[in-house]
Design a protein around this motif. Sequence first.
Motif, mmCIF file in Angstrom:
data_model
loop_
_atom_site.group_PDB
_atom_site.id
_atom_site.type_symbol
_atom_site.label_atom_id
_atom_site.label_comp_id
_atom_site.label_asym_id
_atom_site.label_seq_id
_atom_site.Cartn_x
_atom_site.Cartn_y
_atom_site.Cartn_z
ATOM 1 N N ARG A 69 82.180 -51.489 -0.188
ATOM 2 C CA ARG A 69 80.827 -52.000 0.073
ATOM 3 C C ARG A 69 80.130 -51.159 1.129
ATOM 4 O O ARG A 69 78.959 -50.810 0.978
ATOM 5 C CB ARG A 69 80.884 -53.466 0.511
ATOM 6 N N ARG A 71 80.754 -48.039 1.931
ATOM 7 C CA ARG A 71 80.490 -46.711 1.375
ATOM 8 C C ARG A 71 79.261 -46.748 0.465
ATOM 9 O O ARG A 71 78.412 -45.861 0.533
ATOM 10 C CB ARG A 71 81.712 -46.207 0.617
ATOM 11 N N GLU A 72 79.159 -47.774 -0.370
ATOM 12 C CA GLU A 72 77.999 -47.912 -1.244
ATOM 13 C C GLU A 72 76.725 -48.095 -0.438
ATOM 14 O O GLU A 72 75.680 -47.543 -0.774
ATOM 15 C CB GLU A 72 78.198 -49.087 -2.201
ATOM 16 N N HIS A 73 76.815 -48.850 0.651
ATOM 17 C CA HIS A 73 75.662 -49.077 1.510
ATOM 18 C C HIS A 73 75.183 -47.766 2.123
ATOM 19 O O HIS A 73 73.985 -47.460 2.139
ATOM 20 C CB HIS A 73 76.008 -50.096 2.591
ATOM 21 N N GLN A 75 75.730 -44.750 0.957
ATOM 22 C CA GLN A 75 75.229 -43.878 -0.104
ATOM 23 C C GLN A 75 73.809 -44.253 -0.514
ATOM 24 O O GLN A 75 72.997 -43.380 -0.795
ATOM 25 C CB GLN A 75 76.158 -43.918 -1.319
ATOM 26 N N THR A 76 73.482 -45.529 -0.519
ATOM 27 C CA THR A 76 72.127 -45.944 -0.891
ATOM 28 C C THR A 76 71.133 -45.584 0.216
ATOM 29 O O THR A 76 69.979 -45.286 -0.075
ATOM 30 C CB THR A 76 72.029 -47.452 -1.200
ATOM 31 N N LYS A 77 71.593 -45.590 1.474
ATOM 32 C CA LYS A 77 70.704 -45.223 2.573
ATOM 33 C C LYS A 77 70.440 -43.721 2.606
ATOM 34 O O LYS A 77 69.362 -43.282 2.969
ATOM 35 C CB LYS A 77 71.311 -45.661 3.906
ATOM 36 N N THR A 78 71.462 -42.927 2.229
ATOM 37 C CA THR A 78 71.331 -41.481 2.335
ATOM 38 C C THR A 78 70.925 -40.828 1.022
ATOM 39 O O THR A 78 70.518 -39.686 1.007
ATOM 40 C CB THR A 78 72.642 -40.827 2.796
ATOM 41 N N GLY A 79 71.083 -41.536 -0.074
ATOM 42 C CA GLY A 79 70.877 -40.891 -1.364
ATOM 43 C C GLY A 79 69.672 -41.326 -2.038
ATOM 44 O O GLY A 79 68.963 -40.805 -2.790
#
Length: 79
Positions: A69, A71-73, A75-79
Amino acid sequence: MRPKLKQLRGNTPRSKVSKDLGITPQMLGAIERGTRNPSLRLAKKIADYYGVSIEEIFFDEIDTNRFRREREHVQTKTG
């Protein structure tokens, strides 16, 4: 105790796995028992040896789910 690690090793002798990993059988036993923690480099080497992720071996299910969770968070902030 790291039951997943012992399960992955199965009937393969600890001496063979430890030789393949470049560590002593005693060190592998201590890692399997959870009395020693491997370095990140060794944890990666062990995971690669068995064809699984580090998280599958060294984190319990709750920690693994939290890690995913987070890591996904990120990734959504940076990607």
